[in-house]
Design an enzyme around this catalytic site. Structure first.
Site, PDB file in Angstrom:
ATOM      1  N   ASN A 139       0.877  -1.176   0.000  1.00  0.00           N
ATOM      2  CA  ASN A 139       0.000   0.000   0.000  1.00  0.00           C
ATOM      3  C   ASN A 139       0.912   1.222   0.000  1.00  0.00           C
ATOM      4  O   ASN A 139       1.452   1.599   1.045  1.00  0.00           O
ATOM      5  CB  ASN A 139      -0.901  -0.028   1.233  1.00  0.00           C
ATOM      6  CG  ASN A 139      -1.900   1.123   1.249  1.00  0.00           C
ATOM      7  OD1 ASN A 139      -1.861   2.004   0.382  1.00  0.00           O
ATOM      8  ND2 ASN A 139      -2.774   1.132   2.221  1.00  0.00           N
TER       9      ASN A 139
ATOM     10  N   LYS B 160       3.474   0.741   2.997  1.00  0.00           N
ATOM     11  CA  LYS B 160       3.128  -0.328   3.941  1.00  0.00           C
ATOM     12  C   LYS B 160       3.239  -1.654   3.214  1.00  0.00           C
ATOM     13  O   LYS B 160       2.864  -1.741   2.042  1.00  0.00           O
ATOM     14  CB  LYS B 160       1.692  -0.157   4.441  1.00  0.00           C
ATOM     15  CG  LYS B 160       1.517   0.970   5.415  1.00  0.00           C
ATOM     16  CD  LYS B 160       0.192   0.821   6.163  1.00  0.00           C
ATOM     17  CE  LYS B 160      -0.145   2.093   6.885  1.00  0.00           C
ATOM     18  NZ  LYS B 160      -1.336   2.766   6.430  1.00  0.00           N
TER      19      LYS B 160
ATOM     20  N   ARG C 115      -2.508  -2.163  -3.458  1.00  0.00           N
ATOM     21  CA  ARG C 115      -3.798  -1.503  -3.224  1.00  0.00           C
ATOM     22  C   ARG C 115      -3.809  -0.191  -4.024  1.00  0.00           C
ATOM     23  O   ARG C 115      -2.876   0.604  -3.941  1.00  0.00           O
ATOM     24  CB  ARG C 115      -3.940  -1.180  -1.743  1.00  0.00           C
ATOM     25  CG  ARG C 115      -5.213  -0.427  -1.458  1.00  0.00           C
ATOM     26  CD  ARG C 115      -5.046   0.507  -0.307  1.00  0.00           C
ATOM     27  NE  ARG C 115      -6.272   1.261  -0.112  1.00  0.00           N
ATOM     28  CZ  ARG C 115      -6.343   2.382   0.580  1.00  0.00           C
ATOM     29  NH1 ARG C 115      -5.281   2.881   1.134  1.00  0.00           N
ATOM     30  NH2 ARG C 115      -7.482   3.007   0.699  1.00  0.00           N
TER      31      ARG C 115
ATOM     32  N   HIS D  31     -13.044   2.047  -0.005  1.00  0.00           N
ATOM     33  CA  HIS D  31     -13.029   0.935   0.963  1.00  0.00           C
ATOM     34  C   HIS D  31     -13.662  -0.320   0.359  1.00  0.00           C
ATOM     35  O   HIS D  31     -14.105  -1.211   1.096  1.00  0.00           O
ATOM     36  CB  HIS D  31     -13.832   1.246   2.245  1.00  0.00           C
ATOM     37  CG  HIS D  31     -13.276   2.349   3.081  1.00  0.00           C
ATOM     38  ND1 HIS D  31     -14.088   3.299   3.673  1.00  0.00           N
ATOM     39  CD2 HIS D  31     -12.017   2.653   3.437  1.00  0.00           C
ATOM     40  CE1 HIS D  31     -13.337   4.146   4.359  1.00  0.00           C
ATOM     41  NE2 HIS D  31     -12.073   3.784   4.228  1.00  0.00           N
TER      42      HIS D  31
ATOM     43  N   LEU E  82     -16.001   1.517   9.692  1.00  0.00           N
ATOM     44  CA  LEU E  82     -15.848   2.705  10.524  1.00  0.00           C
ATOM     45  C   LEU E  82     -14.427   2.774  11.067  1.00  0.00           C
ATOM     46  O   LEU E  82     -14.070   2.058  12.010  1.00  0.00           O
ATOM     47  CB  LEU E  82     -16.861   2.674  11.683  1.00  0.00           C
ATOM     48  CG  LEU E  82     -18.328   2.407  11.295  1.00  0.00           C
ATOM     49  CD1 LEU E  82     -19.203   2.272  12.540  1.00  0.00           C
ATOM     50  CD2 LEU E  82     -18.863   3.512  10.395  1.00  0.00           C
ATOM     51  N   GLY E  83     -13.617   3.603  10.437  1.00  0.00           N
ATOM     52  CA  GLY E  83     -12.232   3.773  10.878  1.00  0.00           C
ATOM     53  C   GLY E  83     -11.897   5.247  10.827  1.00  0.00           C
ATOM     54  O   GLY E  83     -12.784   6.094  10.984  1.00  0.00           O
TER      55      GLY E  83
ATOM     56  N   ARG F  53     -12.337  14.185   8.284  1.00  0.00           N
ATOM     57  CA  ARG F  53     -13.109  14.580   7.092  1.00  0.00           C
ATOM     58  C   ARG F  53     -14.544  14.938   7.472  1.00  0.00           C
ATOM     59  O   ARG F  53     -15.138  14.290   8.325  1.00  0.00           O
ATOM     60  CB  ARG F  53     -13.130  13.438   6.069  1.00  0.00           C
ATOM     61  CG  ARG F  53     -11.783  13.177   5.465  1.00  0.00           C
ATOM     62  CD  ARG F  53     -11.799  11.969   4.560  1.00  0.00           C
ATOM     63  NE  ARG F  53     -10.674  11.102   4.862  1.00  0.00           N
ATOM     64  CZ  ARG F  53     -10.566   9.841   4.477  1.00  0.00           C
ATOM     65  NH1 ARG F  53     -11.524   9.278   3.760  1.00  0.00           N
ATOM     66  NH2 ARG F  53      -9.517   9.134   4.799  1.00  0.00           N
TER      67      ARG F  53
ATOM     68  N   ASP G 259      -8.803  10.928  16.821  1.00  0.00           N
ATOM     69  CA  ASP G 259      -8.714   9.543  17.279  1.00  0.00           C
ATOM     70  C   ASP G 259      -9.816   9.246  18.305  1.00  0.00           C
ATOM     71  O   ASP G 259      -9.970   9.979  19.276  1.00  0.00           O
ATOM     72  CB  ASP G 259      -7.329   9.305  17.895  1.00  0.00           C
ATOM     73  CG  ASP G 259      -7.069   7.836  18.108  1.00  0.00           C
ATOM     74  OD1 ASP G 259      -7.791   7.206  18.912  1.00  0.00           O
ATOM     75  OD2 ASP G 259      -6.152   7.305  17.452  1.00  0.00           O
TER      76      ASP G 259
ATOM     77  N   ARG H 277     -10.059   7.096  20.602  1.00  0.00           N
ATOM     78  CA  ARG H 277      -9.646   6.839  21.991  1.00  0.00           C
ATOM     79  C   ARG H 277      -9.508   8.147  22.755  1.00  0.00           C
ATOM     80  O   ARG H 277      -9.885   8.233  23.927  1.00  0.00           O
ATOM     81  CB  ARG H 277      -8.339   6.034  22.005  1.00  0.00           C
ATOM     82  CG  ARG H 277      -8.590   4.578  21.644  1.00  0.00           C
ATOM     83  CD  ARG H 277      -7.356   3.873  21.227  1.00  0.00           C
ATOM     84  NE  ARG H 277      -6.916   4.337  19.894  1.00  0.00           N
ATOM     85  CZ  ARG H 277      -6.146   3.634  19.079  1.00  0.00           C
ATOM     86  NH1 ARG H 277      -5.716   2.454  19.453  1.00  0.00           N
ATOM     87  NH2 ARG H 277      -5.797   4.105  17.900  1.00  0.00           N
TER      88      ARG H 277
ATOM     89  N   ASN I 251     -14.299  -1.793  17.604  1.00  0.00           N
ATOM     90  CA  ASN I 251     -14.015  -1.524  19.024  1.00  0.00           C
ATOM     91  C   ASN I 251     -15.067  -0.711  19.780  1.00  0.00           C
ATOM     92  O   ASN I 251     -15.133  -0.800  20.995  1.00  0.00           O
ATOM     93  CB  ASN I 251     -12.674  -0.788  19.141  1.00  0.00           C
ATOM     94  CG  ASN I 251     -11.514  -1.713  18.846  1.00  0.00           C
ATOM     95  OD1 ASN I 251     -11.253  -2.649  19.595  1.00  0.00           O
ATOM     96  ND2 ASN I 251     -10.841  -1.471  17.743  1.00  0.00           N
TER      97      ASN I 251
ATOM     98  N   GLU J 179      -8.169  -6.369   4.412  1.00  0.00           N
ATOM     99  CA  GLU J 179      -8.012  -5.942   3.013  1.00  0.00           C
ATOM    100  C   GLU J 179      -6.779  -6.576   2.370  1.00  0.00           C
ATOM    101  O   GLU J 179      -6.784  -6.909   1.190  1.00  0.00           O
ATOM    102  CB  GLU J 179      -7.901  -4.409   2.959  1.00  0.00           C
ATOM    103  CG  GLU J 179      -9.215  -3.734   3.308  1.00  0.00           C
ATOM    104  CD  GLU J 179      -9.054  -2.279   3.724  1.00  0.00           C
ATOM    105  OE1 GLU J 179      -8.684  -2.036   4.885  1.00  0.00           O
ATOM    106  OE2 GLU J 179      -9.297  -1.388   2.898  1.00  0.00           O
TER     107      GLU J 179
HETATM  108  P1  AMP Z   1      -8.679   2.390  11.281  1.00  0.00           P
HETATM  109  O1  AMP Z   1      -8.689   3.542  10.317  1.00  0.00           O
HETATM  110  O2  AMP Z   1      -9.509   1.237  10.860  1.00  0.00           O
HETATM  111  O3  AMP Z   1      -7.288   1.991  11.707  1.00  0.00           O
HETATM  112  O4  AMP Z   1      -9.385   2.921  12.627  1.00  0.00           O
HETATM  113  C1  AMP Z   1      -8.825   3.954  13.389  1.00  0.00           C
HETATM  114  C2  AMP Z   1      -9.842   4.433  14.410  1.00  0.00           C
HETATM  115  O5  AMP Z   1     -10.215   3.333  15.258  1.00  0.00           O
HETATM  116  C3  AMP Z   1      -9.292   5.527  15.335  1.00  0.00           C
HETATM  117  O6  AMP Z   1     -10.269   6.531  15.521  1.00  0.00           O
HETATM  118  C4  AMP Z   1      -9.062   4.782  16.615  1.00  0.00           C
HETATM  119  O7  AMP Z   1      -9.172   5.618  17.743  1.00  0.00           O
HETATM  120  C5  AMP Z   1     -10.173   3.767  16.605  1.00  0.00           C
HETATM  121  N1  AMP Z   1      -9.856   2.693  17.539  1.00  0.00           N
HETATM  122  C6  AMP Z   1      -8.907   1.743  17.412  1.00  0.00           C
HETATM  123  N2  AMP Z   1      -8.865   0.962  18.521  1.00  0.00           N
HETATM  124  C7  AMP Z   1      -9.820   1.431  19.352  1.00  0.00           C
HETATM  125  C8  AMP Z   1     -10.277   1.075  20.672  1.00  0.00           C
HETATM  126  N3  AMP Z   1      -9.742   0.058  21.323  1.00  0.00           N
HETATM  127  N4  AMP Z   1     -11.291   1.793  21.199  1.00  0.00           N
HETATM  128  C9  AMP Z   1     -11.837   2.843  20.547  1.00  0.00           C
HETATM  129  N5  AMP Z   1     -11.447   3.234  19.316  1.00  0.00           N
HETATM  130  C10 AMP Z   1     -10.455   2.550  18.728  1.00  0.00           C
END
Ligand code: AMP
Length: 400
Positions: free
Chosen positions: A7, A14, A90, A180, A210-211, A242, A284, A286, A336, A385
């Site tokens: 990627n 990556k 990718r 995606h 959802l990421g 975004r 983020d 978290r 998560n 992926e």
């Molecule tokens: P991704 O783009 O799929 O890597 O997702 C990233 C998002 O997932 C970020 O907003 C992270 O804070 C969230 N995330 C990952 N691990 C956790 C967790 N244990 N609890 C809450 N959010 C998480």
């Protein structure tokens, strides 16, 4: 057969080496800050992990680093580079032409470069990555490209057209492409297996990726009928940085008031909006969780806004599909954030959707999170992926 999955970003590369006998990941890592100061991370399934500062002047230099890490020292996972049978890349934007993965040829590289105006941050970097891989591994190692947009190519025009003058579609191919796709494809196929309906015939599902970037897809009979991302990965609902969909006139209004160029506005919409822009805390989740727990009202607003927007999309997709059999959650947040899943599913309680809250708390594994009497089933399915890219690569290489 061992396949290297790549990627490539503009300053990053990556990689993941997958042994297709058993589909196991052997090693993975990231070349970051290529052309700047350079950081290289390499991890193996055996538990080896290293991060070093090392200058990589371009993507070809980054590949040299990857080659060394795979074959030398403690993190070595292959005896000889010749064990790497093929490389899968990718690619973010494949336009309307590519509805499936293909072997790399000069024509394919030119097409990917040609779509760069539709994905300026990504496609040019992908071309760099492909050319560097050819330089590093030689012409004899077959290479395959897997497009993020391909799985969404089944959308009908009523889902992919925007209400703009038709000439812009004809002249510039301005339309919804969706992204995606590789993730939506993986989790939907897995969902069909869990439902005992291979291929998804007669089945309606909604997949929620959802990421940091997020999108939903409405899938009927195994084919995407609609998705939230658009011409670029900006459309849809609130993401990490975004904006998701906003009234277009709000964008024009802000540009006028602040005297912003299109590039500056683009930066605001892509990098300074979303959860970060609303909360002022972080992109983020978290950090968002922590701020909410401390009573930060804007962090709470960001959470509510995103949840509400997802709920609206899910509802509209149920209407578009004419019902729904299952809903899937995936990616960092989808896998998560049990509270978010619970809130989205509870919005469907009028349909007889029932969440199994105990199971919904379980993290990091594939699990059904609805009760036996729920009218719609819901699953958490961790996405993969890289595995899809490796599988497509193997399939195409085996035809050679
Ligand atoms: P991704 O783009 O799929 O890597 O997702 C990233 C998002 O997932 C970020 O907003 C992270 O804070 C969230 N995330 C990952 N691990 C956790 C967790 N244990 N609890 C809450 N959010 C998480």
């Amino acid at each position: 057969m061992k396949i290297l999955v790549i990627n490539a970003g503009s300053s990053s590369l990556k990689y993941q080496l997958i042994d297709m006998d058993g589909e196991v990941m052997l090693a993975k890592g990231n070349c970051e800050r290529i052309g700047i100061d350079g950081k290289f991370t390499h991890k193996t399934s055996g538990g080896y992990s290293s991060t070093v500062d090392v200058e990589m002047r371009d993507h070809t230099a980054a590949f040299e680093q990857v080659k060394r890490a795979l074959t030398e020292g403690e993190g070595r996972v292959v005896e000889d580079l010749s064990e790497v049978s093929a490389i899968g890349h990718r690619i973010v934007q494949g336009g309307s032409k590519y509805d499936h993965s293909v072997l790399v040829t000069e024509e394919v590289i030119q097409d990917i470069a040609g779509y760069a105006s539709l994905a300026p941050l990504h496609n040019a970097a992908h071309v760099q990555g492909i050319r560097a891989a050819i330089a590093a591994f030689g012409e004899k190692v077959p290479q395959v490209v897997v497009f993020d947009t391909a799985f969404h190519q089944t959308m009908p025009p009523k889902a992919y057209m925007f209400g703009l003058p038709y000439a812009y579609y004809e002249k510039y191919k301005v339309r919804r492409y969706g992204f995606h796709g590789t993730s939506h494809r993986y989790v939907s196929a897995r969902c069909f297996e869990l439902l005992g309906r291979p291929g998804g015939v007669g089945t309606k599902i909604i997949t929620c990726h959802l990421g940091n970037g997020s999108s939903l897809a409405a899938i009927s009979d195994g084919k995407v009928i609609d998705t939230t991302m658009g011409l670029t990965p900006l459309d849809g609902f609130l993401m990490g940085t975004r904006s998701g969909a906003v009234d277009p006139s709000a964008v024009l209004f802000i540009m006028e008031k602040e005297g912003l160029t299109p590039a500056q506005m683009n930066e605001i919409l892509n990098k300074k909006s979303g959860v970060l822009g609303i909360s002022g805390v972080s992109s983020d989740d978290r950090d968002l969780d922590k701020a909410r727990a401390e009573g930060n009202l804007r962090a709470h607003l960001a959470w509510e806004l995103r949840t509400y927007q997802i709920i609206k999309y899910v509802g509209s997709y149920i209407s578009a599909l004419g019902g729904v059999d299952a809903i899937v959650f995936t990616a960092g947040i989808g896998e998560n954030q049990s509270l978010l899943r619970s809130e989205v599913l509870k919005s469907l309680s009028y349909l007889g959707v029932r969440v199994n809250e105990e199971k919904n708390q379980i993290r990091g594994q594939e699990i059904e999170i609805t009760t036996a009497d729920s009218t719609v089933r819901a699953f958490v399915i961790p996405t993969n992926e890289e595995l899809v890219i490796a599988r497509d690569t193997r399939a195409l290489v085996n035809q050679l």
